[in-house]
Write a protein that holds these residues in place. Structure first.
Motif, PDB file in Angstrom:
ATOM      1  N   ALA A 170       1.199  -1.004  -0.439  1.00 57.98           N
ATOM      2  CA  ALA A 170      -0.103   0.171   0.316  1.00 57.98           C
ATOM      3  C   ALA A 170       0.863   1.161   0.307  1.00 57.98           C
ATOM      4  CB  ALA A 170      -0.998  -0.332   1.202  1.00 57.98           C
ATOM      5  N   ALA A 171       0.028   1.600  -0.175  1.00 56.31           N
ATOM      6  CA  ALA A 171       1.127   3.891  -0.396  1.00 56.31           C
ATOM      7  C   ALA A 171       1.547   4.587   1.230  1.00 56.31           C
ATOM      8  CB  ALA A 171      -0.175   4.442  -1.323  1.00 56.31           C
ATOM      9  N   HIS A 172       0.773   3.388   1.875  1.00 49.20           N
ATOM     10  CA  HIS A 172       0.804   4.179   3.427  1.00 49.20           C
ATOM     11  C   HIS A 172       1.256   3.112   4.317  1.00 49.20           C
ATOM     12  CE1 HIS A 172      -0.437   8.402   2.498  1.00 49.20           C
ATOM     13  NE2 HIS A 172      -1.299   7.504   1.736  1.00 49.20           N
ATOM     14  N   LEU A 173       1.713   2.884   5.806  1.00 47.16           N
ATOM     15  CA  LEU A 173       1.700   1.955   6.860  1.00 47.16           C
ATOM     16  C   LEU A 173       0.914   1.154   7.006  1.00 47.16           C
ATOM     17  CD1 LEU A 173       3.457  -0.048   8.310  1.00 47.16           C
ATOM     18  CD2 LEU A 173       4.252   1.405   9.707  1.00 47.16           C
ATOM     19  N   SER A 174      -0.189   2.087   7.818  1.00 43.94           N
ATOM     20  CA  SER A 174      -1.807   1.568   8.405  1.00 43.94           C
ATOM     21  C   SER A 174      -2.377   0.760   7.537  1.00 43.94           C
ATOM     22  CB  SER A 174      -2.378   3.006   8.691  1.00 43.94           C
ATOM     23  OG  SER A 174      -2.142   3.934   7.622  1.00 43.94           O
ATOM     24  N   SER A 175      -2.598   1.146   5.904  1.00 42.60           N
ATOM     25  CA  SER A 175      -2.728   0.662   4.630  1.00 42.60           C
ATOM     26  C   SER A 175      -2.573  -1.037   4.635  1.00 42.60           C
ATOM     27  CB  SER A 175      -3.354   0.982   3.953  1.00 42.60           C
ATOM     28  OG  SER A 175      -3.927   2.443   3.761  1.00 42.60           O
ATOM     29  N   ALA A 176      -1.341  -0.922   4.681  1.00 45.06           N
ATOM     30  CA  ALA A 176      -0.272  -1.788   4.140  1.00 45.06           C
ATOM     31  C   ALA A 176      -0.550  -3.263   5.133  1.00 45.06           C
ATOM     32  CB  ALA A 176       0.457  -1.876   4.405  1.00 45.06           C
ATOM     33  N   VAL A 177      -0.552  -2.620   6.676  1.00 42.54           N
ATOM     34  CA  VAL A 177      -0.321  -3.827   7.563  1.00 42.54           C
ATOM     35  C   VAL A 177      -1.982  -4.016   8.275  1.00 42.54           C
ATOM     36  CG1 VAL A 177      -0.368  -3.645  10.151  1.00 42.54           C
ATOM     37  CG2 VAL A 177       1.454  -2.420   9.077  1.00 42.54           C
ATOM     38  N   ALA A 178      -2.871  -3.397   7.663  1.00 45.66           N
ATOM     39  CA  ALA A 178      -4.424  -3.399   7.575  1.00 45.66           C
ATOM     40  C   ALA A 178      -5.085  -5.527   6.794  1.00 45.66           C
ATOM     41  CB  ALA A 178      -5.167  -2.935   7.788  1.00 45.66           C
ATOM     42  N   LEU A 179      -3.929  -5.231   5.802  1.00 48.22           N
ATOM     43  CA  LEU A 179      -4.106  -5.947   4.530  1.00 48.22           C
ATOM     44  C   LEU A 179      -3.570  -7.119   4.817  1.00 48.22           C
ATOM     45  CD1 LEU A 179      -2.721  -3.531   1.025  1.00 48.22           C
ATOM     46  CD2 LEU A 179      -5.637  -4.556   2.109  1.00 48.22           C
ATOM     47  N   ALA A 180      -2.566  -6.810   5.838  1.00 50.85           N
ATOM     48  CA  ALA A 180      -1.788  -8.610   6.529  1.00 50.85           C
ATOM     49  C   ALA A 180      -2.257  -9.145   7.990  1.00 50.85           C
ATOM     50  CB  ALA A 180      -0.455  -8.109   6.429  1.00 50.85           C
ATOM     51  N   ARG A 181      -3.586  -7.836   7.770  1.00 48.90           N
ATOM     52  CA  ARG A 181      -4.034  -9.014   9.568  1.00 48.90           C
ATOM     53  C   ARG A 181      -3.857  -9.792  10.201  1.00 48.90           C
ATOM     54  NH1 ARG A 181      -7.682  -6.916   6.396  1.00 48.90           N
ATOM     55  NH2 ARG A 181     -10.152  -7.441   6.995  1.00 48.90           N
ATOM     56  N   ARG A 182      -4.863 -10.517   8.531  1.00 42.70           N
ATOM     57  CA  ARG A 182      -4.566 -11.930   8.858  1.00 42.70           C
ATOM     58  C   ARG A 182      -3.682 -13.096   9.195  1.00 42.70           C
ATOM     59  NH1 ARG A 182      -8.733 -14.564  11.736  1.00 42.70           N
ATOM     60  NH2 ARG A 182      -9.075 -16.238  10.373  1.00 42.70           N
ATOM     61  N   ALA A 183      -2.721 -12.526   8.216  1.00 40.82           N
ATOM     62  CA  ALA A 183      -1.069 -13.064   7.892  1.00 40.82           C
ATOM     63  C   ALA A 183      -1.143 -14.076   9.163  1.00 40.82           C
ATOM     64  CB  ALA A 183      -0.293 -12.240   7.269  1.00 40.82           C
ATOM     65  N   PRO A 184      -0.603 -15.102   9.676  1.00 44.70           N
ATOM     66  CA  PRO A 184       0.169 -15.603  10.496  1.00 44.70           C
ATOM     67  C   PRO A 184       1.087 -15.157  11.088  1.00 44.70           C
ATOM     68  CG  PRO A 184      -0.470 -17.343   8.590  1.00 44.70           C
ATOM     69  CD  PRO A 184      -0.888 -15.818   8.249  1.00 44.70           C
ATOM     70  N   TYR A 185       2.518 -14.676  10.033  1.00 44.95           N
ATOM     71  CA  TYR A 185       3.831 -13.899  10.794  1.00 44.95           C
ATOM     72  C   TYR A 185       4.256 -13.197   9.906  1.00 44.95           C
ATOM     73  CZ  TYR A 185       7.142 -17.103   8.614  1.00 44.95           C
ATOM     74  OH  TYR A 185       7.740 -18.036   7.905  1.00 44.95           O
ATOM     75  N   VAL A 186       4.478 -12.092   9.682  1.00 42.10           N
ATOM     76  CA  VAL A 186       5.315 -11.011   9.184  1.00 42.10           C
ATOM     77  C   VAL A 186       6.772 -11.015   9.277  1.00 42.10           C
ATOM     78  CG1 VAL A 186       5.764  -8.383   8.752  1.00 42.10           C
ATOM     79  CG2 VAL A 186       4.239  -9.719   9.196  1.00 42.10           C
ATOM     80  N   GLY A 187       7.649 -11.885   7.844  1.00 48.29           N
ATOM     81  CA  GLY A 187       8.952 -12.497   7.289  1.00 48.29           C
ATOM     82  C   GLY A 187       9.517 -11.050   7.089  1.00 48.29           C
ATOM     83  N   LEU A 188       9.032  -9.690   6.522  1.00 48.90           N
ATOM     84  CA  LEU A 188       9.708  -8.896   5.760  1.00 48.90           C
ATOM     85  C   LEU A 188       9.371  -7.306   6.149  1.00 48.90           C
ATOM     86  CD1 LEU A 188      12.545  -7.593   4.574  1.00 48.90           C
ATOM     87  CD2 LEU A 188      11.181  -8.205   2.370  1.00 48.90           C
ATOM     88  N   VAL A 189       9.597  -6.366   5.964  1.00 55.45           N
ATOM     89  CA  VAL A 189       9.122  -5.000   5.992  1.00 55.45           C
ATOM     90  C   VAL A 189       9.497  -4.419   5.366  1.00 55.45           C
ATOM     91  CG1 VAL A 189       7.749  -2.775   7.038  1.00 55.45           C
ATOM     92  CG2 VAL A 189       7.631  -5.068   8.449  1.00 55.45           C
ATOM     93  N   VAL A 190       9.039  -3.351   4.018  1.00 57.75           N
ATOM     94  CA  VAL A 190      10.071  -2.664   3.457  1.00 57.75           C
ATOM     95  C   VAL A 190       9.504  -1.468   3.322  1.00 57.75           C
ATOM     96  CG1 VAL A 190      10.848  -2.125   1.234  1.00 57.75           C
ATOM     97  CG2 VAL A 190      10.492  -4.124   1.375  1.00 57.75           C
ATOM     98  N   VAL A 191       9.881  -0.305   4.094  1.00 59.83           N
ATOM     99  CA  VAL A 191       9.434   0.771   4.876  1.00 59.83           C
ATOM    100  C   VAL A 191       9.468   1.623   4.465  1.00 59.83           C
ATOM    101  CG1 VAL A 191       9.879   0.926   6.826  1.00 59.83           C
ATOM    102  CG2 VAL A 191       7.773   1.976   6.210  1.00 59.83           C
ATOM    103  N   PRO A 192       9.781   3.607   3.930  1.00 56.30           N
ATOM    104  CA  PRO A 192      10.354   3.944   3.177  1.00 56.30           C
ATOM    105  C   PRO A 192      11.224   4.908   4.156  1.00 56.30           C
ATOM    106  CG  PRO A 192       8.397   4.899   2.582  1.00 56.30           C
ATOM    107  CD  PRO A 192       8.014   3.685   3.526  1.00 56.30           C
ATOM    108  N   GLY A 193      12.395   5.491   4.321  1.00 55.48           N
ATOM    109  CA  GLY A 193      12.628   6.264   6.154  1.00 55.48           C
ATOM    110  C   GLY A 193      12.167   6.995   6.534  1.00 55.48           C
ATOM    111  N   GLY A 194      12.026   7.616   7.714  1.00 50.79           N
ATOM    112  CA  GLY A 194      11.702   8.675   8.071  1.00 50.79           C
ATOM    113  C   GLY A 194      10.008   8.515   8.844  1.00 50.79           C
ATOM    114  N   MET A 195       9.245   9.004   8.925  1.00 48.24           N
ATOM    115  CA  MET A 195       7.446   9.382   9.184  1.00 48.24           C
ATOM    116  C   MET A 195       7.316   7.775   9.272  1.00 48.24           C
ATOM    117  SD  MET A 195       5.615  12.992   8.229  1.00 48.24           S
ATOM    118  CE  MET A 195       4.759  12.139   9.662  1.00 48.24           C
ATOM    119  N   SER A 196       7.059   7.178   8.305  1.00 51.99           N
ATOM    120  CA  SER A 196       6.607   5.787   7.863  1.00 51.99           C
ATOM    121  C   SER A 196       7.037   4.381   8.581  1.00 51.99           C
ATOM    122  CB  SER A 196       6.652   5.211   6.690  1.00 51.99           C
ATOM    123  OG  SER A 196       5.868   6.019   5.874  1.00 51.99           O
TER     124      SER A 196
END
Length: 752
Positions: free
Chosen positions: A510-536
């Motif tokens: 997603a374009a924003h972190l909160s949206s991407a996290v919401a999409l992954a809410r049912r994922a058993p586990y998160v193996g990687l996060v790719v996020v822009p430096g700074g506020m995100s």
């Protein structure tokens, strides 16, 4: 023009003449003497080659090859330099022979600089590295030659010039000179040399510390005082606990204790000097354990380093070579042992000793042995389980702080064997190290911690108990793709990154972190996060405090290539973060992720390990599901178990289904029915297990299936060719106890 042509012809002849010499070398014939080479290089006429010269010795031939290797290296002729380099190596000289050859041929040229320069050249790098390694080994052998050391000591008092030459040789010998100093100090006939030896020890300084702190165990009081004075003059804190041990011992002579106190005053301040020797030894042990530069092995590039002991029979120090990889572990253990000799109640010394012993087994290279650990001595696990959780919990705390996954896993195994509920979770108030391990970035560590806590089956809730079943669920999902959260405001670049991440991850972008996290809410586990430096990235750190899946996920922080160093500095405190260019390719992302894995000591999970994790986690989750009074919430593992029954491995499917059958949640029943009825081509054993698990679910929560699912189930029970599958489907149908007259239909279906 004619002069230019003549000069060109002359240079071509020189090159042919030198090439002829090269061919002679490579063919094993004598090369042109140095004087003739110089003549060829400077003459304007062709010199006449002399015949009948005496044959060169092997040493002269090797020196000629070394001379030509250096010559062509400096001239920039990579082909000839490489040929002569290979000729040197193919001659198979000993390290000392190679060193003598280069030194005799140097003629003012800096051998080290030539080799270093060659190492920057692709075509000469390999051969130059091999030659450099050979020469370095020659330096070491020559420097530590006993006869050479004895000669240097014997002649160092002859004159000021002799002293300088001897100091140079003894400095090269370093700590290996100490036994020979002691040899002379023990010999009354060498008493005239005593003052010079003491002066030389002062000059050589720190390299002598390790053997010298053992040498002060000599029974010769005058000798001890001299050595204590030298330790004070050298001025390193490493000597402090040994000096304090003498100063605080009432059994020592007052003059000896006074000398130790004076030496300590040169090394440390009053507050540190007041500390008991036992605590100072633990402080030294910690420095060894954390590889502090001030106490590091003197020869880190060598395969072994000596551990020094005082041999009372020889009245001298003896160095025992141990693999360099475990040298700091062995030294940690020795310092802790010294602390415990002085204070057997020193809990910190016990825990640190256990940590070093466990790590020593991890660090020991394959095929190597530890000569300080005799055959028949119990292994580290023996001492760890004997010590129990009182001392093992601090070991686990140390291992977590050091980000040492292998040490963490060995410690958890020992804790699991001996801890019990109290040892693992304490009184349930506050976080124990094992609870902290549930959020560690290494999957294997998290699973080991969750497994230990699940098997302990505590009756009272504790801090972090809510993480146990999700981590076990994560273990179930190890055989499937992990989730990756990808955030990038630029849709084109996000799709580009997503394309290569898909090979290894299920990507939620997603374009924003909160949206991407919401999409992954049912994922058993998160193996990687790719996020822009700074506020995100800063927002991610905040979210990780409440979403445990994000607390341990490796994070690649994206940014402009020119800003990567700034990003690294900004997130230097986040060990699971690594910067990567937002325009980077799959290789760049893999490299950045690899840095995180290496920093944390994380090993990739193999396919066999993943399967074993899945099956063991299913076994533990089934125990939790069956135990209706468990403090653990089995429902948090449902997403992973649902993913498990869709796995390509039949054993994982069957194990996951077995757990879902015991979960008192309609969601679990619906998932089982869907998997059992959806694929009639699945192996019969798998389908049978799914229907039997569906039956178990029906017994636990009743019927929650739709009429359509019931109809399909009746069809399978009535017409499935495989009798075992049909029987399992019939069992599920009966357990669901639906109001339709399925029994009549099944009876009628068998009438022909």
């Amino acid at each position: 023009m004619q002069a230019m042509r003549h000069g060109s012809q002359q240079r071509q002849w020189h090159r042919r003449a030198l090439w002829a010499a090269t061919v002679g070398v490579l063919a094993g014939t004598a090369v042109l003497p140095l004087a003739l080479q110089a003549q060829v290089a400077t003459s304007n006429s062709v010199p006449a080659l002399q015949t009948g010269a005496p044959p060169e010795t092997p040493a002269q031939q090797l020196a000629d090859k070394a001379d030509l290797f250096m010559h062509y290296s400096l001239m920039g002729d990579q082909k000839l330099a490489g040929d002569f380099g290979l000729a040197i190596l193919n001659a198979s000289p000993t390290p000392v022979q190679a060193l003598h050859a280069f030194e005799s041929a140097a003629n003012g040229r800096n051998i080290g600089e030539i080799l270093l320069r060659n190492e920057q050249n692709h075509s000469l790098r390999a051969v130059s590295l091999k030659i450099a390694k050979l020469l370095e080994k020659g330096h070491i052998i020559l420097a530590r030659n006993p006869d050479r050391i004895r000669t240097a000591i014997a002649h160092m008092g002859d004159s000021p010039r002799a002293y300088v030459v001897s100091r140079h040789r003894l400095a090269a010998a370093g700590e290996f000179a100490m036994p020979f100093f002691m040899e002379d100090l023990n010999n009354p006939s060498d008493s005239a040399l005593y003052p010079t030896i003491i002066q030389m020890m002062n000059n050589l300084g720190k390299p002598l510390l390790n053997p010298m702190v053992q040498a002060i165990n000599t029974p010769n009081e005058a000798q001890r005082i001299q050595l204590i004075n030298v330790l004070g003059n050298i001025g390193y804190r490493q000597a402090l606990p040994y000096l304090k041990q003498i100063a605080e011992s009432a059994g020592h002579d007052a003059q000896l204790r006074s000398a130790a106190e004076m030496a300590m005053a040169k090394i440390a301040g009053p507050s540190e000097i007041k500390m008991p020797a036992s605590k100072l030894f633990v402080q030294l042990a910690w420095e060894y354990f954390t590889n502090a530069p001030s106490v590091a092995a003197n020869h880190p590039a060598e395969a072994t380093n000596p551990v020094w002991y005082y041999d009372s029979g020889l009245h001298n120090v003896v160095g025992v070579p141990v693999p360099t990889a475990i040298w700091s572990d062995v030294m940690t253990m020795r310092a802790c042992e010294a602390a415990l000799q002085l204070d057997h109640t020193n809990a910190r010394a016990i825990s640190l000793w256990l940590a070093a012993d466990l790590r020593r087994e991890v660090d020991l290279p394959a095929g190597a042995s530890d000569p300080t650990h005799p055959a028949g001595t119990p292994d580290a696990h023996y001492y760890a389980v004997a010590a129990g959780p009182v001392y093992l919990n601090p070991v686990l705390q140390i291992a977590l702080a050091q980000h040492d996954s292998p040490l963490i896993l060995k410690t958890i195994a020992a804790l699991q064997a001996t801890g019990g509920v109290a040892g693992l979770v304490g009184k349930g108030e506050g976080q124990t190290p094992l609870m902290a391990a549930l959020a560690y970035p290494d999957t294997q560590v998290r699973f080991a911690a969750a497994s230990a806590l699940a098997m302990a089956n505590p009756e009272m809730k504790f801090d972090g108990a809510y993480r146990v079943t999700p981590v076990l669920g994560e273990a179930v999902a190890q055989t499937a793709k992990p989730a990756a959260i990808l955030v990038d405001p630029n849709p084109q670049n996000r799709n580009r990154i997503k394309a290569f991440l898909r090979d290894h991850y299920t990507v939620y972008d997603a374009a924003h972190l909160s949206s991407a996290v919401a999409l992954a809410r049912r994922a058993p586990y998160v193996g990687l996060v790719v996020v822009p430096g700074g506020m995100s990235a800063d927002h991610l750190i905040q979210l990780a405090s409440t979403d445990f899946r994000l607390a341990y996920a490796p994070v690649l922080v994206t940014g402009d290539a020119v800003d990567l160093s700034k990003l690294a500095l900004r997130y230097v405190g986040q060990v699971e973060f690594a910067p990567v260019a937002k325009t980077g390719n799959a290789g760049d992302f893999d490299t950045a992720l690899g840095k995180i894995m290496n920093r944390l000591g994380i090993s990739p999970v193999s396919a066999d390990q993943a399967k074993a994790f899945s099956l063991e986690a299913c076994s533990l989750l089934k125990s939790i599901a069956v135990n209706r009074g468990s403090i653990y919430d089995i429902n948090t593992a449902i997403p992973a178990l649902v993913q498990g029954i869709g796995n390509s491995d039949a054993s994982v499917v069957i194990a996951s289904a077995g757990v879902l059958g015991q979960v008192r949640n309609p969601e679990a029943q619906l998932a089982l029915a869907k998997a059992a009825l959806m694929d009639s081509s699945a192996p019969a054993a798998t389908r049978e297990a799914l229907f039997l698990s569906l039956a178990a679910s029906a017994r636990n929560v009743g019927d929650h299936l739709s009429s359509g699912s019931i109809d399909r189930l009746i069809h399978v029970a009535a017409s499935e060719p495989d009798l075992a599958v049909r029987s399992a489907a019939a069992t599920a149908l009966g357990a669901l106890n639906v109001p339709s007259n399925q029994a009549s239909e099944l009876i009628r279906s068998q009438i022909h």
